[in-house]
Design an enzyme around this catalytic site. Structure first.
Site, PDB file in Angstrom:
ATOM      1  N   TYR A 102      -5.182   7.223  -9.085  1.00  0.00           N
ATOM      2  CA  TYR A 102      -6.421   6.517  -8.762  1.00  0.00           C
ATOM      3  C   TYR A 102      -7.608   7.115  -9.515  1.00  0.00           C
ATOM      4  O   TYR A 102      -8.520   6.383  -9.927  1.00  0.00           O
ATOM      5  CB  TYR A 102      -6.687   6.559  -7.254  1.00  0.00           C
ATOM      6  CG  TYR A 102      -5.790   5.636  -6.457  1.00  0.00           C
ATOM      7  CD1 TYR A 102      -6.203   4.354  -6.114  1.00  0.00           C
ATOM      8  CD2 TYR A 102      -4.519   6.038  -6.060  1.00  0.00           C
ATOM      9  CE1 TYR A 102      -5.386   3.493  -5.392  1.00  0.00           C
ATOM     10  CE2 TYR A 102      -3.689   5.193  -5.343  1.00  0.00           C
ATOM     11  CZ  TYR A 102      -4.127   3.922  -5.012  1.00  0.00           C
ATOM     12  OH  TYR A 102      -3.312   3.077  -4.308  1.00  0.00           O
ATOM     13  N   VAL A 126      -4.949   0.720   6.109  1.00  0.00           N
ATOM     14  CA  VAL A 126      -3.591   0.826   6.623  1.00  0.00           C
ATOM     15  C   VAL A 126      -2.947   2.044   5.951  1.00  0.00           C
ATOM     16  O   VAL A 126      -3.328   2.391   4.837  1.00  0.00           O
ATOM     17  CB  VAL A 126      -2.776  -0.463   6.337  1.00  0.00           C
ATOM     18  CG1 VAL A 126      -3.303  -1.615   7.147  1.00  0.00           C
ATOM     19  CG2 VAL A 126      -2.735  -0.810   4.848  1.00  0.00           C
ATOM     20  N   CYS A 132       0.836  -1.211   0.000  1.00  0.00           N
ATOM     21  CA  CYS A 132       0.000   0.000   0.000  1.00  0.00           C
ATOM     22  C   CYS A 132       0.868   1.256   0.000  1.00  0.00           C
ATOM     23  O   CYS A 132       1.724   1.409   0.873  1.00  0.00           O
ATOM     24  CB  CYS A 132      -0.906  -0.016   1.222  1.00  0.00           C
ATOM     25  SG  CYS A 132      -1.802   1.532   1.498  1.00  0.00           S
TER      26      CYS A 132
END
Length: 311
Positions: free
Chosen positions: A181, A118, A50
């Site tokens: 994104y 996270v 991530c």
């Protein structure tokens, strides 16, 4: 997702902060509870797959906090519930004794209504999550945990550059970190085209900026570089193809590419960049983008070891 097909990130996080003596922090808002800095009390849970979580792992190592804040690393994939600890023996985090980070969230908030994300910092004695507010986690590692930094830790937030740095980091976040994104998750051609143009406007700005300076803010490494790095590290392996950010590869942008290779040579960056985990995460988890879940074999990671030529 907007009605026009534009990706909208949920930016609602647990706003608690860990501060020196649990008092009001040096900077920023106080919207949640304050927890005291205490070596050994907290565990950073951060997946190397991530980008938002890898920031925290890098800053923790740069500042020398490894013996002060422990690290739990979930594997590269997750289901609709949360990240899991499949890399640990028995699939259980050895300190928290849990199989998925969701359990730490529910320990403190049984009806937690938002995404289980996270990085997250967990209070080891209670087993409950403290915060998952990733920009403030790294900020507070620097300002609030100063008493525990190693002697030669870099000044990641230089006072004389802080105002400009905030502006640079905001543009990096909106246009690059989140911009990829917006491209990848756009659900209309119009939304994708707009996102693509915004992303490449920002990347061209960064390419020009790095033509005349070693790091984003000048001659020294700062938090701004950490925040940009995690997107650059994933660009050719994931974002170029998987998210359709394909005007150029990072390797085709000379200043950004040499800058990225210089950062990769720093142990805190290179040691915490796992290209196999990164590819597995994106290509397996994002089934709407990659329904076959086939993980590509390339690109060749050894290109990162080529001399960066930056002195």
């Amino acid at each position: 997702m907007s009605s026009a097909g534009e990706f909208k990130r949920d930016a609602s996080y647990i706003s608690d902060r860990i501060t020196r003596d649990g008092r009001r922090p040096e900077h920023g808002p106080v919207d949640g509870e304050l927890w005291p800095v205490a070596p050994g009390r907290y565990r950073l849970v951060a997946a190397k797959a991530c980008p938002w979580a890898t920031r925290a792992i890098i800053v923790r190592q740069l500042l020398g906090l490894e013996d002060v804040i422990s690290l739990g690393t979930p594997g590269p994939v997750h289901d609709e519930r949360s990240w899991t600890f499949e890399l640990d023996p028995g699939g259980v985090d050895p300190v928290l004794g849990i199989e998925r980070i969701q359990q730490a969230y529910f320990k403190r908030f049984p009806d937690y209504p938002r995404g289980i994300t996270v990085p997250a910092i967990v209070d080891v004695p209670s087993g409950g999550v403290v915060t998952n507010d990733f920009p403030w986690i790294t900020h507070d590692f620097f300002f609030e945990w100063r008493d525990h930094h190693r002697a030669d830790a870099p000044d990641l937030w230089p006072a004389d550059l802080r105002e400009e740095m905030e502006e640079v980091m905001q543009r990096v976040y909106t246009e690059v970190n989140n911009g990829v994104y917006r491209c990848g998750f756009a659900s209309s051609q119009e939304a994708y085209d707009a996102a693509y143009d915004r992303l490449w406007t920002a990347l061209d700005w960064l390419e020009d900026r790095l033509a005349t300076r070693r790091y984003l803010m000048g001659d020294a490494l700062t938090e701004a570089d950490v925040r940009l790095w995690t997107t650059l590290a994933r660009f050719d392996a994931v974002y170029h193809g998987h998210f359709k950010c394909n005007r150029q590869k990072l390797t085709e942008m000379p200043h950004l590419w040499s800058y990225a290779r210089e950062l990769y040579a720093v142990p805190a960056f290179g040691d915490n960049t796992d290209f196999e985990q990164i590819k597995t995460h994106y290509y397996v988890v994002h089934q709407t983008v990659n329904p076959t879940q086939i993980v590509p074999k390339g690109p060749d990671p050894t290109v990162w070891l080529e001399p960066h030529g930056r002195g």
